[in-house]
Design a protein around this motif. Structure first.
Motif: not given
Length: 304
Positions: A129-158
């Motif tokens: 979206l940034l590439n086409v000029g849409f400069y607004e953030p999105l709100l990413i939301t998750a619950k239950s076991t998906l929270t652990g999945d996302l935290i593990a995924a985000l940790t790979r950024q290091y």
């Protein structure tokens, strides 16, 4: 009026609730065409500018059957390349013992019947979206076991940020020690796993970070933030920057989740079986050196 010299101020104002468009994960939902879709979804027909940007970025639409039985049309984003508006990610274990947040909101809420459910929220810019000029953030939301999945995924950024400095060291360049949002993180579908217990077990597709091993210069260049995009996160135009606003929001939102008052707008996806217990904590990221005490770095575009 008497000329009073104050030692405190200005007056603090209520923290506004984020009303960014929702980006939600579908672990495997049936479409109108009776296919199974796993990936990110943004509801269509809510924001005209967003719809135009999604179309310009060549995303397609998919109509999904929600848990309520309603058929809802969404923009399908199978893999989201997200610049996460945060200074870092914390493990679930760490967030259980501190109210400090780095920009990612996390808490436990109590459902009817007394069952506890983890909830995670963070804000991010979708690279397409940034590439086409849409400069607004999105709100990413998750619950239950998906929270652990996302935290593990985000940790790979290091791993990616460490690779940046490793490549620079090979070229005799000083370490950049880039901030968490220096590269977009490709979050997409992983392998199917069984979740739940007893008669409520089902196969779902969790989100993972699609980061290659080993990490290449080509990967980093493809996901590296542009200077004008970094300014969206770090620039304040005379007021608090988006990153500072988001860190404050993440602290407040984590508390509101705990007392059951934080509810995002939009149609929630309710598709997972009720878990027996809490998700396993993701591995805590290792400590990172800080040049100015808050983990931010001056960004370069020609870094490698």
């Amino acid at each position: 009026m008497e000329d009073v010299t104050f030692t405190r101020g200005p007056a603090r104002r209520p923290m506004p609730r984020v009303a960014d468009p929702l980006l939600q994960w579908a672990t495997g939902l049936q479409t109108k065409e009776r296919r199974i879709y796993a990936g990110w979804l943004v509801e269509a027909g809510k924001i005209e500018a967003l719809d135009e940007a999604m179309a310009a970025a060549n995303f397609s639409q998919v109509t999904i059957k929600h848990g309520s039985g309603n058929m809802v049309t969404h923009w399908a984003v199978e893999t989201a390349n997200l610049f996460v508006v945060a200074e870092g990610v914390q493990s679930i274990g760490e967030m259980k013992h501190t109210e400090e947040r780095y920009g990612i909101a996390f808490g436990w809420r109590t459902l009817e019947g007394g069952r506890q459910q983890s909830v995670l929220r963070f804000r991010g810019f979708l690279q397409e979206l940034l590439n086409v000029g849409f400069y607004e953030p999105l709100l990413i939301t998750a619950k239950s076991t998906l929270t652990g999945d996302l935290i593990a995924a985000l940790t790979r950024q290091y791993e990616v940020l460490d690779a940046v400095d490793a490549f620079r060291a090979l070229d005799k360049k000083p370490p950049l020690q880039a901030p968490f949002y220096a590269c977009s993180i490709p979050l997409g579908p992983g392998q199917e796993v069984a979740r739940g217990s007893g008669g409520q077990t089902k196969e779902i597709t969790p989100p993972i970070a699609l980061v290659p091993a080993p990490i290449s210069k080509e990967y980093i260049r493809a996901h590296w933030i542009k200077r004008e995009w970094a300014a969206l996160i770090e620039g304040g135009h005379g007021g608090p920057s988006l990153i500072d606003q988001t860190i404050a929001w993440s602290v407040t939102t984590s508390k509101l989740i705990g007392i059951g008052e934080e509810q995002p707008g939009g149609a929630p996806l309710d598709e997972e079986p009720a878990p027996q217990g809490r998700p396993a904590p993701a591995a805590a990221p290792g400590p990172r050196a800080s040049a100015n005490g808050n983990g931010r770095r001056q960004l370069e575009e020609s870094l490698l």
